[in-house]
Design an enzyme around this catalytic site. Structure first.
Site, short mmCIF file in Angstrom:
data_model
loop_
_atom_site.label_atom_id
_atom_site.label_comp_id
_atom_site.label_asym_id
_atom_site.label_seq_id
_atom_site.Cartn_x
_atom_site.Cartn_y
_atom_site.Cartn_z
N LEU A 231 -36.18 -31.51 -6.81
CA LEU A 231 -36.28 -30.12 -6.34
C LEU A 231 -36.17 -30.04 -4.83
CD1 LEU A 231 -39.32 -29.09 -8.59
CD2 LEU A 231 -36.89 -28.82 -9.09
N TYR B 186 -24.32 -23.04 1.70
CA TYR B 186 -25.40 -23.48 0.81
C TYR B 186 -24.83 -23.79 -0.57
CZ TYR B 186 -29.70 -23.16 -2.00
OH TYR B 186 -30.74 -23.41 -2.86
N LYS C 131 -24.71 -27.40 -2.66
CA LYS C 131 -25.26 -27.53 -4.00
C LYS C 131 -24.20 -28.04 -4.98
CE LYS C 131 -29.62 -26.38 -3.73
NZ LYS C 131 -30.68 -27.37 -4.08
N ASN D 202 -32.07 -15.93 -8.63
CA ASN D 202 -33.20 -15.60 -7.75
C ASN D 202 -34.51 -15.86 -8.49
OD1 ASN D 202 -31.81 -14.14 -5.37
ND2 ASN D 202 -30.92 -13.18 -7.18
N PRO E 30 -83.69 5.08 -19.37
CA PRO E 30 -84.58 5.08 -20.55
C PRO E 30 -84.86 6.47 -21.08
CG PRO E 30 -85.37 3.51 -18.92
CD PRO E 30 -84.23 4.25 -18.28
N GLY E 31 -84.73 6.60 -22.42
CA GLY E 31 -85.06 7.85 -23.09
C GLY E 31 -84.00 8.93 -23.00
#
Length: 398
Positions: free
Chosen positions: A63, A118, A122, A147, A309-310
């Protein structure tokens, strides 16, 4: 099995090495391959180690490469030159293990890529690897990446998606010259899955018709089968939706396997610390509090209700809206009465035994905190977000 990963500190390399370590440590049991050692090699690695790694490797992921050099001559040196050195080391040790190389769609030298230095570097690397395969009999695997995007991709470098994610997450400006430009995008997890496939001898092969891969089990190239073609405008619009979620609480639709789902995961990885946590509006009174947590465009909303509560809450009914109540702390009673009748359904609920209770359309309902000292905490899901213009909520005591 010993795996050599060159370019191990790069975007793809980091993700691949993490996946390989999960397999090695048996955290990922979905793969059949057994990994003994992972040789990570990058620009900062002692060069003397390359020979040792090439001697002992059972599989090589190359890579390493250059995509933003100071001058164009470095493309050939960084992409072709290192590949040549790597293959020479393998030959020197008579190691004919499989070799995977990361190339680029720019190597087609078609259309806007025709004059790409590039791409030329490659393509030279591809041809070098093919010659190596013919000479040694080694299995060679060439992937022409489109991409790429995903977590850990470097922004303001060579990925528009990474730059957009980073800038929008950090409230920085972005520039889009043409919203209609379409990109073919490959998500990093989909790429890593394919790379692990090739490690196990199950790579997907293809030939190329221009820029398009054509599946062919005997093909010269390899490819990841799942990519997404999306315009710059669509990407940016989604990212701004994601960024507004803390203020409007709306999660956009993100179906399984969709580009939106993968982009959202990517976007979150760029959030600065101050945005990882965000405040919610607690609607408080003497009875307790009610806090909207999340809303979705098609699947309603989730809220957190706290009753002191309640206290009795609710005492209303809906024509079409329905809800699910889940008590996660405290002890309570949920009552539901069918409108126009004396029939009452009663459900005793507790955080000690978590269960879900449907609030039925056409039934007025309430929730009562039975404790004298503890708050009753309930997660409430409604099939639609509250609409003040059409609340579908009518007061009536159970």
């Amino acid at each position: 099995m010993n795996i050599l990963v060159t370019g191990s500190n790069g975007f793809v390399g980091r993700n691949l090495c993490c996946a390989l370590k999960n397999i090695k440590d048996e955290k990922d049991k979905t793969r059949r391959v057994k990994i003994d050692e992972i040789y990570e090699y990058d620009v900062c690695t002692d060069k003397a180690l390359l020979a040792e790694y090439c001697k002992n490797a059972d599989f090589v992921f190359n890579l390493a490469g250059v995509n933003r050099p100071k001058n164009e001559e470095e493309f050939m040196k960084g992409n072709f030159g290192f590949a040549s050195e790597l293959l020479s080391q393998l030959k020197a040790h008579k190691n004919t293990c499989p070799v995977m190389i990361s190339s680029s769609i720019q190597a087609t030298l078609i259309g806007r890529y025709a004059s790409s230095d590039y791409g030329k570097s490659k393509l030279a690397g591809e041809e070098l690897l093919y010659e190596y395969g013919r000479e040694t009999g080694a299995r060679v695997l060439i992937y022409r990446f489109p991409n790429l995007f995903g977590k850990w991709c470097r922004p303001n470098y060579n990925s528009a998606v990474a730059t957009f994610c980073n800038n929008i997450a950090n409230d920085l400006p972005i520039q889009v010259n043409d919203r209609s430009v379409c990109l073919e995008l490959l998500y990093i997890d989909d790429l890593i899955d394919e790379m692990l496939n090739c490690l196990e001898g199950m790579e997907n092969r293809c030939e190329y018709n221009g820029l398009e891969p054509v599946p062919d089990k005997n093909g010269k190239y390899c490819y990841a089968t799942v990519t997404h073609k999306v315009t710059l405008g669509e990407i940016v619009d989604l990212l701004y939706k994601f960024n507004s979620q803390p203020s409007n609480l709306v999660i956009p639709e993100i179906p399984k396997g969709s580009f939106a789902k993968k982009l959202y995961s990517t976007f979150l990885s760029y959030l600065p610390k101050e945005k990882v946590s965000f405040p919610l509006k607690m609607n408080e009174d003497q009875r307790g509090s009610f806090t909207e947590l999340l809303k979705s465009e098609k699947c309603g909303q989730v809220s957190i209700n706290i009753s002191k509560p309640g206290i009795i809450k609710g005492q209303h009914w809906h024509n079409t809206k329905w809800e699910i109540f889940i008590v996660v702390a405290g002890k309570g009673l949920i009552e539901q009465r069918k409108i126009g009748t004396d029939e009452v359904l009663r459900f005793y609920v507790s955080g000690e035994k978590i269960e879900a209770v449907h609030m039925l359309p056409g039934y007025t309902h309430n929730i009562i905190n039975l404790s004298e000292s503890e708050n009753l905490v309930t997660v409430m899901w409604a099939n639609e977000a509250f609409d003040p213009n059409k609340p579908d909520t009518f007061f009536e005591i159970v």
